[in-house]
Motif scaffolding. Sequence first.
Motif, PDB file in Angstrom:
ATOM      1  N   UNK A 172      43.981  28.855  31.196  1.00 53.50           N
ATOM      2  CA  UNK A 172      43.058  28.867  30.053  1.00 53.50           C
ATOM      3  C   UNK A 172      42.335  27.539  29.856  1.00 53.50           C
ATOM      4  N   UNK A 197      30.552  42.482  32.589  1.00 57.39           N
ATOM      5  CA  UNK A 197      31.136  41.289  33.198  1.00 57.39           C
ATOM      6  C   UNK A 197      30.380  40.921  34.466  1.00 57.39           C
ATOM      7  N   UNK A 209      27.047  37.864  34.897  1.00 54.62           N
ATOM      8  CA  UNK A 209      27.371  36.790  35.808  1.00 54.62           C
ATOM      9  C   UNK A 209      26.387  36.608  36.942  1.00 54.62           C
ATOM     10  N   UNK A 226      35.792  41.419  25.526  1.00 52.76           N
ATOM     11  CA  UNK A 226      37.085  41.591  26.187  1.00 52.76           C
ATOM     12  C   UNK A 226      38.201  41.731  25.152  1.00 52.76           C
ATOM     13  N   UNK A 275      40.072  45.204  25.103  1.00 52.50           N
ATOM     14  CA  UNK A 275      41.018  44.783  26.134  1.00 52.50           C
ATOM     15  C   UNK A 275      41.708  45.972  26.797  1.00 52.50           C
ATOM     16  N   UNK A 330      46.889  38.476  28.701  1.00 48.64           N
ATOM     17  CA  UNK A 330      45.506  38.191  28.332  1.00 48.64           C
ATOM     18  C   UNK A 330      45.035  36.866  28.934  1.00 48.64           C
ATOM     19  N   UNK A 331      45.920  35.852  28.884  1.00 43.32           N
ATOM     20  CA  UNK A 331      45.534  34.539  29.417  1.00 43.32           C
ATOM     21  C   UNK A 331      45.200  34.623  30.896  1.00 43.32           C
ATOM     22  N   UNK A 332      45.958  35.438  31.634  1.00 43.61           N
ATOM     23  CA  UNK A 332      45.705  35.525  33.070  1.00 43.61           C
ATOM     24  C   UNK A 332      44.438  36.311  33.391  1.00 43.61           C
ATOM     25  N   UNK A 333      44.068  37.239  32.520  1.00 53.06           N
ATOM     26  CA  UNK A 333      42.914  38.094  32.812  1.00 53.06           C
ATOM     27  C   UNK A 333      41.606  37.473  32.330  1.00 53.06           C
ATOM     28  N   UNK A 334      41.696  36.617  31.329  1.00 55.72           N
ATOM     29  CA  UNK A 334      40.487  36.087  30.699  1.00 55.72           C
ATOM     30  C   UNK A 334      39.474  35.460  31.676  1.00 55.72           C
ATOM     31  N   UNK A 335      39.903  34.677  32.675  1.00 53.58           N
ATOM     32  CA  UNK A 335      38.902  34.090  33.588  1.00 53.58           C
ATOM     33  C   UNK A 335      38.000  35.122  34.241  1.00 53.58           C
ATOM     34  N   UNK A 336      38.504  36.317  34.404  1.00 52.83           N
ATOM     35  CA  UNK A 336      37.721  37.370  35.038  1.00 52.83           C
ATOM     36  C   UNK A 336      36.441  37.670  34.253  1.00 52.83           C
ATOM     37  N   UNK A 337      36.515  37.578  32.929  1.00 52.80           N
ATOM     38  CA  UNK A 337      35.337  37.923  32.138  1.00 52.80           C
ATOM     39  C   UNK A 337      34.475  36.699  31.829  1.00 52.80           C
ATOM     40  N   UNK A 338      35.014  35.510  32.068  1.00 53.16           N
ATOM     41  CA  UNK A 338      34.228  34.309  31.771  1.00 53.16           C
ATOM     42  C   UNK A 338      33.210  34.095  32.886  1.00 53.16           C
ATOM     43  N   UNK A 339      31.929  33.996  32.556  1.00 51.75           N
ATOM     44  CA  UNK A 339      30.916  33.805  33.596  1.00 51.75           C
ATOM     45  C   UNK A 339      31.162  32.504  34.349  1.00 51.75           C
ATOM     46  N   UNK A 340      31.029  32.580  35.667  1.00 49.13           N
ATOM     47  CA  UNK A 340      31.274  31.397  36.497  1.00 49.13           C
ATOM     48  C   UNK A 340      30.419  30.230  36.034  1.00 49.13           C
ATOM     49  N   UNK A 356      41.824  31.272  40.546  1.00 44.32           N
ATOM     50  CA  UNK A 356      41.711  31.211  39.081  1.00 44.32           C
ATOM     51  C   UNK A 356      40.951  32.430  38.552  1.00 44.32           C
ATOM     52  N   UNK A 357      39.843  32.722  39.241  1.00 45.03           N
ATOM     53  CA  UNK A 357      38.944  33.764  38.759  1.00 45.03           C
ATOM     54  C   UNK A 357      39.524  35.165  38.950  1.00 45.03           C
ATOM     55  N   UNK A 415      42.769  36.250  39.982  1.00 42.09           N
ATOM     56  CA  UNK A 415      44.183  36.600  39.996  1.00 42.09           C
ATOM     57  C   UNK A 415      44.522  37.630  38.917  1.00 42.09           C
ATOM     58  N   UNK A 460      42.871  40.158  37.830  1.00 46.61           N
ATOM     59  CA  UNK A 460      42.552  41.510  38.295  1.00 46.61           C
ATOM     60  C   UNK A 460      43.716  42.097  39.082  1.00 46.61           C
TER      61      UNK A 460
END
Lengths: 292, 290
Positions: free
Chosen positions: A24, A223, A227, A274, A278, B106-116, B163-164, B166, B168
């Motif tokens: 995070x 998503x 991007x 999200x 979720x 949730x913490x592990x999945x969040x990077x997936x939705x964060x735009x690069x 990071x991005x 995992x 998924x």
Amino acid sequence: MKKKGFIRNLSVTLLMACIGLMILSPIVITFTNSFMTEHEIQGNYGLVGKMPVVTPGEPDVFVNLKLIPDWLSFEQYGSVLLETPTYLFMLWNSVAMVVAIIAGQTIVSALAAYAFAKLRFKGREKWFRVYLMTMLMPFQVTLVPNYIIADKLRLMNTAGAIILPGIFAAFGVFMLRQFMLSIPYALVEAAQMDGAGHYRIFYRIMLPLMKPGIAALIVLLFVDYWNMVEQPLIFLEDSFKQPLSLYLSRIHKDAQGIGFAASLIYMTPMVLLFLYAESYFIEGIQMSGIKG
Amino acid sequence: MKWNRLSRRESMVAVTFLLPSTIGFALFYLIPFGMGLVYSVLDHTVGGSFVGLSNYQELLSSGSFRKAVSNTFWFTAVNVPVMLMLSLGIALMLNRNLYLRRFLRMAYVLPLVVPVASVVMVWQVLFDWNGSLNAWMHAAGLEQVDWMKSAWARVVVSVFYLWKHIGYNIILFLAGLQSIPRDYYETADLEGAGKWYQCYGITLVYLTPTMVFVVLMSIMNTFKIFRETYLIAGDYPHDSIYTLQHYMNNMFLAMDVQKLSAAATLMVIGIYIIVAMLLRLEKRYTHFME
């Protein structure tokens, strides 16, 4: 016995929490740093991308990664939202393109998915496999012909060059088909007994039942297209037609100060969506993993 | 007779359902793919004549193409197994009755939705020559490393990739784990099978289909790492992270349509072979389950 389990559980939790926090951290850093003043950002990160002047005897200088700003400031947000019209323009581009693609792909895919999941016709499996293969191809594979087609259709340098291929991408068909396979065929037969045609069955029975699948698809498409980088890079020359994702990749060089705030604004819709959806999102990923 | 007429009518209906999708799909995906195939054996795009495999020959003898292929190959060969082990390990741990389980997932999945694009700045602050990582290394008495302009760039991109994506795979594994019937473990317990044997003999065996899918998706995502690399390193990244997509992109900008088309065709063949092998592998390992 019970106590041992408790301690073990706690230590695994702690370990997982540590990894979780590391994962995070880029998001948290972006969040807290977005409240720094321009001055503070320059002071902390001004060195990024510059080779240091090495003076013998002097201590080396490094970037100063700070989590907590000196004081809470909305200066960056002010300059992004009020003083940088390009930014809002590109944000609007992003929204418009993504919404058009999502709406189009959902409708087109739902229809096609019904045919692949519930109708019998010759060559169904083979045709579906063709869809599947193209889904896995990188964008660059069809780059040149796509360019020529966009040119022929007079779509170059318009949002259409991004939106139309997006609408007809195979991903939606794949996902909605997987979802529809889980709806029993008996339902279709029962409706046919009552004299309903396929159009009616699709509209009245399938669509309402597909709501979770469609919701998951919308989230996943959002998503992906929020991007996008490669397509606008090739098809949109004018920067005022490009989406925000491209702008952000340039911002760091010209205007480091507003970088974090702009980034945060850019990720916020995704993160909120999200958190809100979720369970749909996770269900959607799991569905794409079920073999049809 | 009746069946025939019925199925013919159904085919007609199917056509109307498929039509919008198929027209667009053909126009933007199939026809381009066919055109690419044709271009790869011509000497000019317009009014070209057939030159056989000479474009391929030229491509294969090009140094930058070989470099791109080998980089892409090694990136996939190293990162997919690492991804598989890490995500499976985390999924196994998350599958216990942990505290904060929902939050952790949730913490592990969040990077997936964060735009690069929106975390690129943090990445730069961390991995710059003057960056934080080097500051920490310096404080620990280690030599500074030019992360993005040395062979280390590979590692940085790998970390970004893990990071991005995992989250998924963790979700896929969690779903796979949940679908294994509990009785199997209870029976194994009664028969005195140890925890490790259970993990090996039940969990891993029944996860095979999930694993095949995870491997497939991970491979596809390594092919798509271009987006991340482009955002961190731009058009001309360090040699060690110059991938096939960079090559194709540069061929496009150089208007070398023939080489680009040949490279694209080879890539498609490569992907097809990988997919076919994985599906066959899965069949072999799972046929005894039914």
